[in-house]
Design an enzyme around this catalytic site. Structure first.
Site, PDB file in Angstrom:
ATOM      1  N   LYS A  94       0.866  -1.186   0.000  1.00 40.99           N
ATOM      2  CA  LYS A  94       0.000   0.000   0.000  1.00 40.99           C
ATOM      3  C   LYS A  94       0.894   1.225   0.000  1.00 40.99           C
ATOM      4  O   LYS A  94       1.953   1.202   0.653  1.00 40.99           O
ATOM      5  CB  LYS A  94      -0.849   0.027   1.281  1.00 40.99           C
ATOM      6  CG  LYS A  94      -2.062  -0.852   1.234  1.00 40.99           C
ATOM      7  CD  LYS A  94      -2.964  -0.524   2.413  1.00 40.99           C
ATOM      8  CE  LYS A  94      -3.328  -1.785   3.147  1.00 40.99           C
ATOM      9  NZ  LYS A  94      -3.850  -1.664   4.458  1.00 40.99           N
ATOM     10  N   ARG A 134       6.192   1.604   7.067  1.00 39.64           N
ATOM     11  CA  ARG A 134       5.594   0.984   8.247  1.00 39.64           C
ATOM     12  C   ARG A 134       6.342  -0.319   8.524  1.00 39.64           C
ATOM     13  O   ARG A 134       6.514  -1.140   7.621  1.00 39.64           O
ATOM     14  CB  ARG A 134       4.126   0.672   7.990  1.00 39.64           C
ATOM     15  CG  ARG A 134       3.515  -0.049   9.167  1.00 39.64           C
ATOM     16  CD  ARG A 134       2.264  -0.774   8.814  1.00 39.64           C
ATOM     17  NE  ARG A 134       1.749  -1.472   9.984  1.00 39.64           N
ATOM     18  CZ  ARG A 134       0.978  -2.534   9.921  1.00 39.64           C
ATOM     19  NH1 ARG A 134       0.616  -3.028   8.758  1.00 39.64           N
ATOM     20  NH2 ARG A 134       0.546  -3.092  11.014  1.00 39.64           N
ATOM     21  N   HIS A 145      -0.478  -1.659  16.727  1.00 40.06           N
ATOM     22  CA  HIS A 145      -1.318  -0.514  16.324  1.00 40.06           C
ATOM     23  C   HIS A 145      -0.816   0.784  16.966  1.00 40.06           C
ATOM     24  O   HIS A 145      -1.573   1.735  17.107  1.00 40.06           O
ATOM     25  CB  HIS A 145      -2.788  -0.680  16.760  1.00 40.06           C
ATOM     26  CG  HIS A 145      -3.532  -1.796  16.107  1.00 40.06           C
ATOM     27  ND1 HIS A 145      -4.411  -2.592  16.797  1.00 40.06           N
ATOM     28  CD2 HIS A 145      -3.566  -2.236  14.835  1.00 40.06           C
ATOM     29  CE1 HIS A 145      -4.945  -3.488  15.987  1.00 40.06           C
ATOM     30  NE2 HIS A 145      -4.439  -3.285  14.776  1.00 40.06           N
ATOM     31  N   HIS A 175      -8.840   1.064  19.351  1.00 42.34           N
ATOM     32  CA  HIS A 175      -8.692   0.823  17.910  1.00 42.34           C
ATOM     33  C   HIS A 175      -9.459  -0.463  17.594  1.00 42.34           C
ATOM     34  O   HIS A 175      -8.983  -1.563  17.864  1.00 42.34           O
ATOM     35  CB  HIS A 175      -7.199   0.684  17.561  1.00 42.34           C
ATOM     36  CG  HIS A 175      -6.935   0.380  16.122  1.00 42.34           C
ATOM     37  ND1 HIS A 175      -6.367   1.291  15.252  1.00 42.34           N
ATOM     38  CD2 HIS A 175      -7.166  -0.737  15.384  1.00 42.34           C
ATOM     39  CE1 HIS A 175      -6.270   0.752  14.052  1.00 42.34           C
ATOM     40  NE2 HIS A 175      -6.744  -0.484  14.105  1.00 42.34           N
ATOM     41  N   ARG A 202      -9.483 -13.327  15.456  1.00 38.19           N
ATOM     42  CA  ARG A 202      -8.552 -13.665  16.552  1.00 38.19           C
ATOM     43  C   ARG A 202      -9.303 -13.747  17.875  1.00 38.19           C
ATOM     44  O   ARG A 202     -10.222 -12.960  18.113  1.00 38.19           O
ATOM     45  CB  ARG A 202      -7.443 -12.611  16.650  1.00 38.19           C
ATOM     46  CG  ARG A 202      -6.416 -12.724  15.557  1.00 38.19           C
ATOM     47  CD  ARG A 202      -5.454 -11.571  15.573  1.00 38.19           C
ATOM     48  NE  ARG A 202      -5.589 -10.757  14.373  1.00 38.19           N
ATOM     49  CZ  ARG A 202      -5.018  -9.576  14.185  1.00 38.19           C
ATOM     50  NH1 ARG A 202      -4.269  -9.049  15.128  1.00 38.19           N
ATOM     51  NH2 ARG A 202      -5.204  -8.913  13.067  1.00 38.19           N
TER      52      ARG A 202
HETATM   53  P1  AMP Z   1     -10.305  -1.876   9.642  1.00 36.74           P
HETATM   54  O1  AMP Z   1      -9.517  -3.100   9.995  1.00 36.74           O
HETATM   55  O2  AMP Z   1     -10.007  -0.701  10.500  1.00 36.74           O
HETATM   56  O3  AMP Z   1     -10.269  -1.571   8.171  1.00 36.74           O
HETATM   57  O4  AMP Z   1     -11.840  -2.253   9.967  1.00 36.74           O
HETATM   58  C1  AMP Z   1     -12.523  -3.210   9.201  1.00 36.74           C
HETATM   59  C2  AMP Z   1     -13.751  -3.660   9.931  1.00 36.74           C
HETATM   60  O5  AMP Z   1     -14.635  -2.553  10.203  1.00 36.74           O
HETATM   61  C3  AMP Z   1     -14.578  -4.601   9.075  1.00 36.74           C
HETATM   62  O6  AMP Z   1     -14.230  -5.918   9.314  1.00 36.74           O
HETATM   63  C4  AMP Z   1     -15.985  -4.351   9.540  1.00 36.74           C
HETATM   64  O7  AMP Z   1     -16.329  -5.372  10.424  1.00 36.74           O
HETATM   65  C5  AMP Z   1     -15.969  -3.034  10.287  1.00 36.74           C
HETATM   66  N1  AMP Z   1     -16.915  -2.089   9.681  1.00 36.74           N
HETATM   67  C6  AMP Z   1     -16.736  -1.337   8.590  1.00 36.74           C
HETATM   68  N2  AMP Z   1     -17.867  -0.602   8.330  1.00 36.74           N
HETATM   69  C7  AMP Z   1     -18.786  -0.919   9.284  1.00 36.74           C
HETATM   70  C8  AMP Z   1     -20.130  -0.524   9.568  1.00 36.74           C
HETATM   71  N3  AMP Z   1     -20.773   0.348   8.799  1.00 36.74           N
HETATM   72  N4  AMP Z   1     -20.723  -1.064  10.640  1.00 36.74           N
HETATM   73  C9  AMP Z   1     -20.095  -1.950  11.424  1.00 36.74           C
HETATM   74  N5  AMP Z   1     -18.843  -2.365  11.196  1.00 36.74           N
HETATM   75  C10 AMP Z   1     -18.164  -1.869  10.148  1.00 36.74           C
END
Ligand code: AMP
Length: 399
Positions: free
Chosen positions: A14, A91, A180, A208, A241
């Site tokens: 990324k 990173r 994180h 987080h 996890r």
């Molecule tokens: P990240 O690892 O920070 O990208 O978060 C990803 C996770 O955020 C996904 O697996 C979803 O479970 C959760 N997520 C994203 N959008 C929503 C939403 N509108 N409502 C509930 N959970 C969400």
């Protein structure tokens, strides 16, 4: 000054380029399936449509070559030549106990990070590949490593030492590291700004909650405790996890199901969490939808999830003897008002009261606690790339 931020996985890369004087995002992209069939680069210049190209990429150096080509492309690029990219921020997941801050990458730093690969075998080797590819293609550009573990290095021994024979810490560096860190640091800094205070005067709890999830107690600008441990499987229940479990369960289930430790490692990392509990999905949107339709296991998964976060918040309030603000960040916490509500429910005895109206928000910085709440509750979208770019800018700017 333009800074390129790189986040390298084993088969993905990324990237973002930021103009640091204005903190403007100039472009971002994702290369996937490096080294396997169907390698593809997705590149987005701010204000333009996504550009996608599928082309074979045998390794990270080839992938990086395609990224550099996209960056200087007359149409979708953001620079006339790579000389305009003044620095690269990488990173890196694990720096063990070696670095408590971001560092300028030198041959010596690379040797140290190779040593740390044993602690993060899935991540550090990929991060190092990304660094090697960049150094090959941009030999004169200064590069900085920003570590997931660094912010947590301020923890006191009572937070990071496990109740195991002490020699395992001395011989093998078995201790809590936490991950994180870049995200926890970013939101702690933003919260400090939003509250108009000095971080040295604040007690913060940063949550987080993404696919991976961790929580940190940030006391007077330093991490006092965090939920992830020796590895990122500890602490909160996550997408796949398990988080904290009784360690004796591993040997018990391994014997019952004739599984090896490697099998059990897979179970706790890939087959547990809300996915394993619900049997539906690791994505909270799916689990919430299933719970709304009456799926009992999905309902339990969400309750277990919220319960664990709540338990950590309570523990960290006790450890810090108070809390000025709780911060929610990452995918689930930035978007999921139902989960935020479930976590904050019945915490008024600790001075934590969510405002339903203010909580009806997603993806932007907001104060979501009630006026009566002693503890401020903040929603702050994380931005790890900006944090990496800022550290890089600061270190390279001072050269
Ligand atoms: P990240 O690892 O920070 O990208 O978060 C990803 C996770 O955020 C996904 O697996 C979803 O479970 C959760 N997520 C994203 N959008 C929503 C939403 N509108 N409502 C509930 N959970 C969400």
């Amino acid at each position: 000054m333009k800074v390129l931020v790189i986040n390298c996985g084993s088969s993905s890369l990324k990237y973002q380029v930021l103009e640091m004087e204005t903190e403007e995002l100039l472009c971002k992209g994702l290369v996937e399936r490096i080294g396997i069939d169907g390698s593809v680069i997705n590149h987005v210049k701010s204000g333009m449509d996504k550009w996608v190209k599928e082309t074979p990429m045998k390794n990270h150096t080839e992938a990086k070559g395609h990224v550099l080509e996209a960056l200087v492309n007359p149409e979708r690029g953001i620079a006339k030549s790579m000389k305009e990219i003044s620095a690269v921020g990488h990173r890196v997941v694990h720096a063990g106990e070696k670095y408590a801050n971001s560092v300028l990458i030198t041959d010596e730093v690379i040797e140290v990070l190779k040593e740390c690969s044993e602690l993060a075998p899935l991540h550090n080797p990929a991060n190092l590949q990304g660094i090697a590819a960049c150094r090959e293609l941009m030999p004169d550009t200064p590069m900085v490593a920003v570590f997931d573990t660094a912010f947590h290095q301020t923890m006191p021994p009572e937070s990071y030492i496990y109740g195991l024979p002490y020699e395992y810490y001395e011989k093998y560096a078995v201790r809590r590291y936490g991950f994180h860190g870049t995200s926890h640091k970013y939101v702690a800094m933003r919260a400090t700004k939003m509250l108009g205070k000095d971080m040295a005067d604040l007690k913060l709890i940063t949550c987080h909650l993404g696919n991976g999830a961790s929580i940190a107690a940030v006391k007077n600008g330093k991490v006092f405790d965090t939920s992830m441990g020796f590895t990122p499987v500890a602490g909160l229940v996550m997408g796949t996890r398990c988080g904290d479990i009784d360690p004796a369960i591993l040997a018990f289930v391994a014997a019952k199901e004739d599984k090896s430790f490697a099998d059990m490692d897979k179970v706790i990392n890939k087959q547990s969490g809300v996915y394993g509990l619900s049997g539906v999905s690791s994505d909270f949107r799916d689990v919430e939808a299933a719970a709304d339709e009456g799926n009992e296991r999905a309902k339990i998964a969400l309750k277990v999830y919220a319960h664990r976060v709540k338990a950590y918040i309570g523990a960290y309030i006790a450890e810090m003897n108070g809390c000025d603000a709780i911060i929610f960040t990452a995918g689930l916490a930035e978007n999921g008002k139902t989960m935020r509500k479930a976590i904050c429910e019945n915490m008024d005895s600790l001075g934590i009261v969510l405002c339903d109206e203010r909580n009806d928000v997603r993806g932007k910085e907001a104060l979501i606690s009630a006026v009566s709440s002693d503890v401020k509750i903040l929603l702050i979208p994380t931005n790890e790339e900006l944090m990496i770019a800022k550290d890089t800018y600061e270190i390279v700017g001072a050269l």
